[in-house]
Design a protein around this motif. Structure first.
Motif, PDB file in Angstrom:
ATOM      1  N   SER A  50      -1.006   3.642  13.247  1.00 19.81           N
ATOM      2  CA  SER A  50      -0.294   4.857  12.846  1.00 19.81           C
ATOM      3  C   SER A  50       0.864   4.524  11.903  1.00 19.81           C
ATOM      4  CB  SER A  50       0.194   5.619  14.069  1.00 19.81           C
ATOM      5  OG  SER A  50       1.112   4.836  14.797  1.00 19.81           O
ATOM      6  N   LEU A  51       1.549   3.409  12.139  1.00 24.05           N
ATOM      7  CA  LEU A  51       2.598   2.994  11.208  1.00 24.05           C
ATOM      8  C   LEU A  51       2.024   2.624   9.847  1.00 24.05           C
ATOM      9  CD1 LEU A  51       5.013   0.850  13.408  1.00 24.05           C
ATOM     10  CD2 LEU A  51       5.430   3.096  12.420  1.00 24.05           C
ATOM     11  N   HIS A  52       0.833   2.046   9.847  1.00 19.02           N
ATOM     12  CA  HIS A  52       0.192   1.692   8.583  1.00 19.02           C
ATOM     13  C   HIS A  52      -0.223   2.946   7.810  1.00 19.02           C
ATOM     14  CE1 HIS A  52      -1.479  -1.288   5.944  1.00 19.02           C
ATOM     15  NE2 HIS A  52      -2.600  -0.591   5.872  1.00 19.02           N
ATOM     16  N   ILE A  53      -0.697   3.958   8.505  1.00 23.05           N
ATOM     17  CA  ILE A  53      -1.021   5.225   7.845  1.00 23.05           C
ATOM     18  C   ILE A  53       0.247   5.838   7.249  1.00 23.05           C
ATOM     19  CG2 ILE A  53      -1.818   7.592   8.241  1.00 23.05           C
ATOM     20  CD1 ILE A  53      -4.068   5.576   8.158  1.00 23.05           C
ATOM     21  N   LEU A  54       1.345   5.781   7.987  1.00 23.43           N
ATOM     22  CA  LEU A  54       2.612   6.277   7.451  1.00 23.43           C
ATOM     23  C   LEU A  54       3.069   5.455   6.249  1.00 23.43           C
ATOM     24  CD1 LEU A  54       4.624   7.087  10.684  1.00 23.43           C
ATOM     25  CD2 LEU A  54       3.665   8.707   9.048  1.00 23.43           C
ATOM     26  N   ALA A  55       2.789   4.162   6.265  1.00 16.61           N
ATOM     27  CA  ALA A  55       3.168   3.313   5.137  1.00 16.61           C
ATOM     28  C   ALA A  55       2.326   3.628   3.911  1.00 16.61           C
ATOM     29  CB  ALA A  55       3.031   1.842   5.523  1.00 16.61           C
ATOM     30  N   LEU A  56       1.077   3.981   4.109  1.00 13.58           N
ATOM     31  CA  LEU A  56       0.242   4.350   2.969  1.00 13.58           C
ATOM     32  C   LEU A  56       0.678   5.684   2.370  1.00 13.58           C
ATOM     33  CD1 LEU A  56      -3.264   3.237   4.226  1.00 13.58           C
ATOM     34  CD2 LEU A  56      -1.822   2.130   2.525  1.00 13.58           C
ATOM     35  N   MET A  57       1.335   6.518   3.163  1.00  7.14           N
ATOM     36  CA  MET A  57       1.898   7.765   2.646  1.00  7.14           C
ATOM     37  C   MET A  57       3.328   7.563   2.125  1.00  7.14           C
ATOM     38  SD  MET A  57       0.517  10.696   5.219  1.00  7.14           S
ATOM     39  CE  MET A  57       1.433  10.140   6.624  1.00  7.14           C
ATOM     40  N   LYS A  58       3.786   6.319   2.112  1.00  7.55           N
ATOM     41  CA  LYS A  58       5.111   5.915   1.619  1.00  7.55           C
ATOM     42  C   LYS A  58       6.253   6.523   2.434  1.00  7.55           C
ATOM     43  CE  LYS A  58       3.351   5.252  -2.968  1.00  7.55           C
ATOM     44  NZ  LYS A  58       3.427   3.956  -3.435  1.00  7.55           N
ATOM     45  N   VAL A  59       6.035   6.626   3.744  1.00  5.10           N
ATOM     46  CA  VAL A  59       7.089   7.078   4.648  1.00  5.10           C
ATOM     47  C   VAL A  59       7.727   5.882   5.349  1.00  5.10           C
ATOM     48  CG1 VAL A  59       7.546   8.500   6.693  1.00  5.10           C
ATOM     49  CG2 VAL A  59       5.885   9.255   4.999  1.00  5.10           C
ATOM     50  N   LEU A 119       5.500  -0.685   3.788  1.00  4.67           N
ATOM     51  CA  LEU A 119       4.182  -1.308   3.926  1.00  4.67           C
ATOM     52  C   LEU A 119       4.291  -2.781   4.323  1.00  4.67           C
ATOM     53  CD1 LEU A 119       1.161  -0.657   3.510  1.00  4.67           C
ATOM     54  CD2 LEU A 119       1.400  -1.529   1.203  1.00  4.67           C
ATOM     55  N   ILE A 120       5.359  -3.428   3.901  1.00  4.21           N
ATOM     56  CA  ILE A 120       5.528  -4.853   4.195  1.00  4.21           C
ATOM     57  C   ILE A 120       5.799  -5.100   5.691  1.00  4.21           C
ATOM     58  CG2 ILE A 120       7.996  -5.016   3.773  1.00  4.21           C
ATOM     59  CD1 ILE A 120       7.257  -7.561   2.103  1.00  4.21           C
ATOM     60  N   ILE A 121       6.225  -4.092   6.406  1.00  4.00           N
ATOM     61  CA  ILE A 121       6.440  -4.208   7.851  1.00  4.00           C
ATOM     62  C   ILE A 121       5.198  -3.799   8.623  1.00  4.00           C
ATOM     63  CG2 ILE A 121       7.819  -3.356   9.796  1.00  4.00           C
ATOM     64  CD1 ILE A 121      10.131  -3.028   7.853  1.00  4.00           C
ATOM     65  N   SER A 122       4.519  -2.757   8.174  1.00  3.07           N
ATOM     66  CA  SER A 122       3.391  -2.229   8.944  1.00  3.07           C
ATOM     67  C   SER A 122       2.149  -3.105   8.873  1.00  3.07           C
ATOM     68  CB  SER A 122       3.050  -0.818   8.479  1.00  3.07           C
ATOM     69  OG  SER A 122       2.501  -0.837   7.183  1.00  3.07           O
ATOM     70  N   THR A 123       1.919  -3.745   7.739  1.00  4.56           N
ATOM     71  CA  THR A 123       0.718  -4.570   7.590  1.00  4.56           C
ATOM     72  C   THR A 123       0.725  -5.773   8.536  1.00  4.56           C
ATOM     73  OG1 THR A 123       0.534  -3.849   5.305  1.00  4.56           O
ATOM     74  CG2 THR A 123      -0.724  -5.789   5.930  1.00  4.56           C
ATOM     75  N   PRO A 124       1.804  -6.558   8.619  1.00  4.12           N
ATOM     76  CA  PRO A 124       1.791  -7.662   9.589  1.00  4.12           C
ATOM     77  C   PRO A 124       1.708  -7.196  11.043  1.00  4.12           C
ATOM     78  CG  PRO A 124       3.515  -8.014   8.000  1.00  4.12           C
ATOM     79  CD  PRO A 124       2.983  -6.642   7.765  1.00  4.12           C
ATOM     80  N   LEU A 125       2.313  -6.043  11.363  1.00  8.76           N
ATOM     81  CA  LEU A 125       2.231  -5.541  12.732  1.00  8.76           C
ATOM     82  C   LEU A 125       0.787  -5.221  13.117  1.00  8.76           C
ATOM     83  CD1 LEU A 125       5.316  -3.192  13.111  1.00  8.76           C
ATOM     84  CD2 LEU A 125       4.913  -5.388  14.208  1.00  8.76           C
ATOM     85  N   LEU A 126       0.072  -4.560  12.215  1.00  4.68           N
ATOM     86  CA  LEU A 126      -1.321  -4.239  12.485  1.00  4.68           C
ATOM     87  C   LEU A 126      -2.165  -5.508  12.566  1.00  4.68           C
ATOM     88  CD1 LEU A 126      -3.454  -2.047  12.865  1.00  4.68           C
ATOM     89  CD2 LEU A 126      -3.729  -1.995  10.384  1.00  4.68           C
ATOM     90  N   PHE A 127      -1.931  -6.455  11.678  1.00  2.03           N
ATOM     91  CA  PHE A 127      -2.680  -7.713  11.681  1.00  2.03           C
ATOM     92  C   PHE A 127      -2.421  -8.503  12.962  1.00  2.03           C
ATOM     93  CE2 PHE A 127      -2.905 -12.256  10.656  1.00  2.03           C
ATOM     94  CZ  PHE A 127      -4.254 -12.339  10.363  1.00  2.03           C
ATOM     95  N   ILE A 128      -1.183  -8.597  13.383  1.00  3.09           N
ATOM     96  CA  ILE A 128      -0.842  -9.335  14.602  1.00  3.09           C
ATOM     97  C   ILE A 128      -1.435  -8.655  15.826  1.00  3.09           C
ATOM     98  CG2 ILE A 128       1.105  -9.955  16.106  1.00  3.09           C
ATOM     99  CD1 ILE A 128       2.673 -10.550  13.533  1.00  3.09           C
ATOM    100  N   GLY A 129      -1.427  -7.334  15.842  1.00  7.66           N
ATOM    101  CA  GLY A 129      -2.020  -6.606  16.961  1.00  7.66           C
ATOM    102  C   GLY A 129      -3.510  -6.851  17.092  1.00  7.66           C
ATOM    103  N   ILE A 130      -4.234  -6.781  15.986  1.00  8.49           N
ATOM    104  CA  ILE A 130      -5.679  -7.022  16.018  1.00  8.49           C
ATOM    105  C   ILE A 130      -5.970  -8.475  16.353  1.00  8.49           C
ATOM    106  CG2 ILE A 130      -7.765  -7.050  14.600  1.00  8.49           C
ATOM    107  CD1 ILE A 130      -6.627  -4.604  13.145  1.00  8.49           C
TER     108      ILE A 130
END
Length: 57
Positions: A18-27, A30-41
């Protein structure tokens, strides 16, 4: 209690997604949300792979 780590990891992935979707909408940055999603997976897949490993006699 046995399924608690799996539930927490899935929750972390959903939050990261959900943070990555918000980052793609520029809210959100992106530099924070991408590593969080990668680390989670990565931790979810590592946990699923590691728990059924044969450890010897």
């Amino acid at each position: 209690m046995k399924n608690l780590p799996i539930i927490l990891l899935i929750l972390f992935i959903i939050i990261g997604f959900s943070l990555h979707i918000l980052a793609l909408m520029k809210v959100f940055p992106l530099i924070i949300s991408t590593p969080l999603l990668f680390i989670g997976i990565l931790t979810f897949l590592f946990y699923l792979n590691d728990r059924r490993r044969f450890r010897g006699f």
